[in-house]
Design a protein around this motif. Structure first.
Motif, mmCIF file in Angstrom:
data_model
loop_
_atom_site.group_PDB
_atom_site.id
_atom_site.type_symbol
_atom_site.label_atom_id
_atom_site.label_comp_id
_atom_site.label_asym_id
_atom_site.label_seq_id
_atom_site.Cartn_x
_atom_site.Cartn_y
_atom_site.Cartn_z
ATOM 1 N N ASP A 35 -6.453 4.023 -3.828
ATOM 2 C CA ASP A 35 -5.335 4.924 -4.145
ATOM 3 C C ASP A 35 -4.057 4.498 -3.424
ATOM 4 N N LEU A 36 -4.187 4.006 -2.190
ATOM 5 C CA LEU A 36 -3.021 3.499 -1.468
ATOM 6 C C LEU A 36 -2.421 2.298 -2.196
ATOM 7 N N LEU A 37 -3.285 1.448 -2.725
ATOM 8 C CA LEU A 37 -2.812 0.262 -3.446
ATOM 9 C C LEU A 37 -2.156 0.636 -4.769
ATOM 10 N N ILE A 38 -2.674 1.666 -5.438
ATOM 11 C CA ILE A 38 -2.045 2.143 -6.673
ATOM 12 C C ILE A 38 -0.649 2.698 -6.365
ATOM 13 N N GLN A 39 -0.539 3.450 -5.254
ATOM 14 C CA GLN A 39 0.782 3.965 -4.855
ATOM 15 C C GLN A 39 1.749 2.821 -4.561
ATOM 16 N N LEU A 40 1.237 1.783 -3.880
ATOM 17 C CA LEU A 40 2.061 0.609 -3.591
ATOM 18 C C LEU A 40 2.516 -0.056 -4.890
ATOM 19 N N ALA A 41 1.572 -0.224 -5.815
ATOM 20 C CA ALA A 41 1.892 -0.858 -7.102
ATOM 21 C C ALA A 41 2.938 -0.059 -7.865
ATOM 22 N N GLU A 42 2.810 1.267 -7.845
ATOM 23 C CA GLU A 42 3.777 2.109 -8.556
ATOM 24 C C GLU A 42 5.180 1.956 -7.960
ATOM 25 N N SER A 43 5.259 1.861 -6.627
ATOM 26 C CA SER A 43 6.565 1.646 -5.991
ATOM 27 C C SER A 43 7.158 0.306 -6.410
ATOM 28 N N VAL A 44 6.302 -0.723 -6.442
ATOM 29 C CA VAL A 44 6.774 -2.055 -6.833
ATOM 30 C C VAL A 44 7.264 -2.046 -8.278
ATOM 31 N N LEU A 45 6.456 -1.461 -9.175
ATOM 32 C CA LEU A 45 6.798 -1.480 -10.600
ATOM 33 C C LEU A 45 8.025 -0.622 -10.910
ATOM 34 N N ASN A 46 8.227 0.418 -10.086
ATOM 35 C CA ASN A 46 9.404 1.285 -10.272
ATOM 36 C C ASN A 46 10.625 0.778 -9.516
ATOM 37 N N LYS A 47 10.451 -0.421 -8.889
ATOM 38 C CA LYS A 47 11.537 -1.047 -8.138
ATOM 39 C C LYS A 47 12.058 -0.142 -7.018
ATOM 40 N N GLU A 48 11.113 0.529 -6.346
ATOM 41 C CA GLU A 48 11.426 1.374 -5.197
ATOM 42 C C GLU A 48 11.133 0.586 -3.908
ATOM 43 N N ASP A 49 11.579 1.126 -2.794
ATOM 44 C CA ASP A 49 11.276 0.507 -1.494
ATOM 45 C C ASP A 49 9.777 0.700 -1.215
ATOM 46 N N TYR A 50 9.058 -0.408 -1.118
ATOM 47 C CA TYR A 50 7.610 -0.320 -0.967
ATOM 48 C C TYR A 50 7.127 -0.662 0.447
ATOM 49 N N ALA A 51 8.055 -0.911 1.370
ATOM 50 C CA ALA A 51 7.690 -1.408 2.704
ATOM 51 C C ALA A 51 6.730 -0.470 3.432
ATOM 52 N N LYS A 52 7.008 0.834 3.380
ATOM 53 C CA LYS A 52 6.173 1.802 4.103
ATOM 54 C C LYS A 52 4.762 1.838 3.521
ATOM 55 N N ARG A 53 4.655 1.788 2.190
ATOM 56 C CA ARG A 53 3.333 1.829 1.567
ATOM 57 C C ARG A 53 2.551 0.545 1.822
ATOM 58 N N LEU A 54 3.243 -0.576 1.861
ATOM 59 C CA LEU A 54 2.584 -1.836 2.196
ATOM 60 C C LEU A 54 2.035 -1.775 3.616
ATOM 61 N N GLN A 55 2.819 -1.248 4.543
ATOM 62 C CA GLN A 55 2.375 -1.173 5.931
ATOM 63 C C GLN A 55 1.172 -0.246 6.078
ATOM 64 N N THR A 56 1.135 0.823 5.293
ATOM 65 C CA THR A 56 -0.019 1.746 5.339
ATOM 66 C C THR A 56 -1.301 1.029 4.943
ATOM 67 N N VAL A 57 -1.231 0.201 3.909
ATOM 68 C CA VAL A 57 -2.389 -0.585 3.477
ATOM 69 C C VAL A 57 -2.799 -1.562 4.579
ATOM 70 N N LEU A 58 -1.838 -2.284 5.119
ATOM 71 C CA LEU A 58 -2.132 -3.272 6.161
ATOM 72 C C LEU A 58 -2.737 -2.601 7.395
ATOM 73 N N ASN A 59 -2.240 -1.413 7.739
ATOM 74 C CA ASN A 59 -2.752 -0.701 8.921
ATOM 75 C C ASN A 59 -4.224 -0.319 8.767
ATOM 76 N N ARG A 60 -4.619 0.037 7.541
ATOM 77 C CA ARG A 60 -6.037 0.383 7.329
ATOM 78 C C ARG A 60 -6.930 -0.813 7.649
ATOM 79 N N PHE A 61 -6.543 -1.979 7.159
ATOM 80 C CA PHE A 61 -7.356 -3.174 7.404
ATOM 81 C C PHE A 61 -7.200 -3.679 8.841
ATOM 82 N N LEU A 62 -6.015 -3.485 9.424
ATOM 83 C CA LEU A 62 -5.802 -3.870 10.817
ATOM 84 C C LEU A 62 -6.750 -3.110 11.733
ATOM 85 N N GLU A 63 -6.874 -1.808 11.500
ATOM 86 C CA GLU A 63 -7.764 -0.978 12.327
ATOM 87 C C GLU A 63 -9.207 -1.469 12.244
#
Length: 451
Positions: free
Chosen positions: A50-78
Motif C-alpha cells: 500500500d505504501l508503494l501504491i501511494q508512492l506510485a500515485e504521487s509519481v503518476l500525479n506528478k506530486e512531490d513523492y520524496a516523503k513517501r519514498l522515504q517511508t518505504v525506504l525506512n521500512r526496509f532500513l529498520e
C-alpha cells in the motif's frame, strides 16, 4: 521437495523473518521459498504494498513523492538494520526505485514495477539473512525462475510454457528465494498478478516443479469452519478439498486469494496452511479428494456487497434466447455476473456491487426494458450471500431443511436460494444487515447441535 510461501504477516519485521529463517532451517525439503512484501506490524500499520501504491500515485500525479519514498525506504532500513544485513542493499533499493520513477514506461506498467518492489526486496533480504545463518540460499528473480505471464498489467495470467521452465529448478541445489506477485512477459516486461498474487506465485511454482507439498505460512493455525471474528473458538478444519477451499475463499474467507489454488488444483499438488508463529501446529491440508462422511458440511462463509436484478416475463421459458440476450446486455456493459438462478417465468442475476455502479444500473435497466420487454424488472441492493460448503451436499438428506430452520430461528428472511450441480455448496441470499446473525445460527445448527 516442498515449495513454501510466507505471507505479509510472516515477513512484516525482523522478528518475523527470524522465525521464517528457523522454519526453513528446520526442514531441508523446503527448497523453494516464495515471499510476499512486508505486511502490517500492528493493526494501525500500513502494508508495504500500500505504501508503494501511494508512492506510485504521487509519481503518476506528478506530486512531490520524496516523503513517501522515504517511508518505504525506512521500512526496509529498520528490517535490514535489525537483521544486520549489508547496507549496500538499501542503496541499491533506492536507486532501483528512482530508476523506475524516471523511466518512460506507461502509467500502468510503472505502477506494476513499483508495486513489485515490496516482494522483490523482501526476497533479497531473506536470501541474505539465510546466507548469514549458514544456509546455501540465493535470490531468484521470477524471470530467471521461468515465470512467464500475459501482457496485462495488474491482471497477469501465467502462460503454460512457464511450467516446463519452472521444472528445471529441481536441478538446483540451493534454497531459492523467489519474490511473489509478479512475472515477466515474453518480451521482458514486468507484470503483476491480481492483488494477493503472491499466493498465486506460490501455487504456480509448486505446480511447475511438481512439488510433493505446497506450504502456505500465514498468521492462523488453520482454516476455521467459520470466521472467528463472528463465532468464538470455531472448529478447525483439518482437511478439505480444493473445491471446498475455492468456495470458502469466494464467499469471504481471507486465508487465500480465491484464484490462488487453481495451478495447484490443476496439477494435483496438496497444500498445507500453517502458522509462522506456531509452525508445529497441524494446520489444514487441502487435497484433491477426500472420503465423504456423514457430516459433510465443513464450513460456513458469507460476504456482503451484492445486488440482484430480478426480471420476470410471462412464458419466458418459451422465448428462445431470452437468457442469452439478458446476459449479452451485461457483457456489452462490461459487467460480470456471479449467479443466475431462474424459474419458468423469471430470472435473477446476482452481481457484485463494485461491478454495478448506479450509473450502469440505469443504463442496463433501460436496455432490458427496451430490448426484452419484461413484465417486471426490479433491483435489490444491499444483499449478502451466505454459503454452506462441503463435498457431498447434494447426496446428504436434510441439509436445506437444517439451513432454512437455522435462518428462521435467527429471524432472517431468505431472498434467494441457489444450489448448483457442483455438489459442494448451497447459497442463500439475505439482507446484509442479517449476515452475522445468520452465520451464528447456521454454525450452531451444523456444528454444535450434532454434539
Amino acid at each position: 521437495m516442498k515449495v513454501t510461501k510466507f505471507g505479509g504477516s510472516s515477513v512484516a519485521n525482523s522478528e518475523q523473518i527470524r522465525k521464517v529463517g528457523d522454519i526453513i532451517k528446520d526442514d531441508p525439503e523446503r527448497k523453494i521459498i516464495v515471499v510476499s512484501a512486508p505486511g502490517k506490524r500492528n493493526k494501525e500499520d500500513v502494508k508495504v504494498t500500500d505504501l508503494l501504491i501511494q508512492l506510485a500515485e504521487s509519481v503518476l500525479n506528478k506530486e512531490d513523492y520524496a516523503k513517501r519514498l522515504q517511508t518505504v525506504l525506512n521500512r526496509f532500513l529498520e528490517i535490514a538494520e535489525e537483521l544486520e544485513i549489508e547496507q549496500h542493499f538499501l542503496q541499491d533499493l533506492e536507486q532501483s526505485i528512482l530508476t523506475i520513477i524516471s523511466d518512460d514506461s506507461s502509467d500502468r506498467t510503472k505502477m506494476d514495477k513499483l508495486k513489485s518492489v515490496g516482494e522483490d526486496s523482501s526476497a533479497k533480504i531473506i536470501s541474505m539473512y539465510l546466507t548469514k545463518l549458514g544456509l546455501n540460499a540465493t535470490y531468484l528473480n521470477p524471470k530467471d525462475a521461468g515465470i512467464i505471464v500475459s501482457d496485462d498489467p495488474g491482471q497477469a495470467q501465467i502462460l503454460d510454457e512457464s511450467y516446463e521452465k519452472l521444472y528445471k529448478l529441481r536441478e538446483n541445489d540451493e534454497i531459492m528465494i523467489i519474490p511473489g506477485f509478479f512475472g515477466y512477459t515474453n518480451d521482458g516486461q514486468l507484470m503483476t498478478f491480481p492483488r494477493g498474487g503472491s499466493d498465486i506465485t506460490g501455487s504456480i511454482v509448486a505446480a511447475g516443479v511438481k512439488a510433493d507439498l505446497y506450504e502456505n505460512f500465514t498468521d492462523v493455525d488453520s482454516v476455521y469452519s467459520v470466521n472467528p471474528t463472528i463465532v468464538n473458538n470455531p472448529k478447525e478444519i483439518t482437511t478439505l478439498t480444493y473445491k471446498e477451499m475455492r468456495e470458502l475463499s469466494y464467499a469471504g474467507f481471507s486465508v487465500f486469494h480465491d484464484e490462488a489454488l487453481i495451478p495447484a488444483f490443476q496439477h494435483q499438488i496438496p497444500v498445507s496452511i500453517k502458522n509462522t508463529n506456531n509452525p508445529y501446529a497441524p494446520g489444514t491440508l487441502i487435497v484433491a479428494e477426500k472420503k465423504h462422511h456423514e457430516k459433510c458440511v465443513i464450513g460456513i462463509a458469507g460476504d456482503t456487497g451484492f445486488s440482484s436484478m430480478f426480471v420476470s416475463k410471462y412464458l419466458m421459458n418459451r422465448e428462445i434466447g431470452f437468457g442469452r440476450k439478458l446476459l449479452q446486455i451485461l457483457e456489452d456493459e462490461s459487467i460480470s455476473f456471479e449467479h443466475a438462478p431462474s424459474g419458468i417465468d423469471d430470472m435473477s442475476v446476482i452481481i457484485r456491487d463494485f461491478n454495478f455502479p448506479y450509473e450502469k444500473e440505469k443504463k442496463v435497466l433501460r436496455r432490458v426494458q427496451d430490448e426484452l420487454g419484461p413484465d417486471n424488472i426490479k433491483m435489490h441492493r444491499n444483499l449478502a450471500m451466505v454459503m454452506i460448503v462441503g463435498e457431498g451436499l447434494m447426496s446428504t438428506v436434510g441439509i436445506a431443511k437444517k439451513a432454512a430452520t437455522a435462518l428462521t430461528q435467527a429471524n432472517v428472511n431468505i431472498e434467494m436460494i441457489n444450489q448448483g450441480s457442483s455438489d459442494v455448496s448451497m447459497m442463500f441470499g439475505i439482507q446484509s444487515d442479517d449476515l452475522e446473525s445468520a452465520i451464528k445460527s447456521l454454525y450452531e445448527v451444523f456444528f454444535n447441535d450434532d454434539e
